[in-house]
Write a protein that holds these residues in place. Structure first.
Motif: not given
Length: 124
Positions: A96-110
């Motif tokens: 997956a490739a997604q915008i980094l959210d510094g508050l969220v570890p891992g990868l955000r689903p969907n």
């Protein structure tokens, strides 16, 4: 942008595989790329990720010391080197490739772009 994952296969316990996730376009500096894996009867599990700009990495605990994620910015490709594979590493690995959210570890689903899975099978 589309992602193309490759490199899965059948390997014996203790073996190695290298997964690739190639993007069809440029990955922006504020993005993160990584892998999750899906095994039968289990929830989708985060495996590893790397921030595209700084190259900061994070891993799920069970793969630390065995897996290494890296990226080639020029090729817009991320790699997952998997060493000392175990049967419990078996599963479909999705990148997956997604915008980094510094508050969220891992990868955000969907969220973001997801590639098709590549199957990793580790025999005992």
């Amino acid at each position: 942008v589309q992602l193309q994952a490759s490199g899965g296969g059948l390997v014996q316990t203790g073996g190695s595989l290298r997964l690739s996730c190639a993007a069809s376009g440029r990955i922006l500096p504020n993005y993160v790329m990584g892998w999750v894996r899906q095994t039968p009867g289990k929830k989708r599990e985060f495996v590893a990720r790397i921030t595209w700009n700084a190259g900061l990495t994070s891993y799920t605990e069970s793969v630390k010391g065995r897996f290494t994620i890296s990226r080639d910015n020029a090729k817009n490709t991320a790699y997952l080197q998997m060493n000392n594979l175990k049967p419990e590493d078996t599963g479909v690995y999705l990148c997956a490739a997604q915008i980094l959210d510094g508050l969220v570890p891992g990868l955000r689903p969907n969220v973001g772009v997801w590639g098709q899975g590549t199957l990793v099978t580790v025999s005992s």
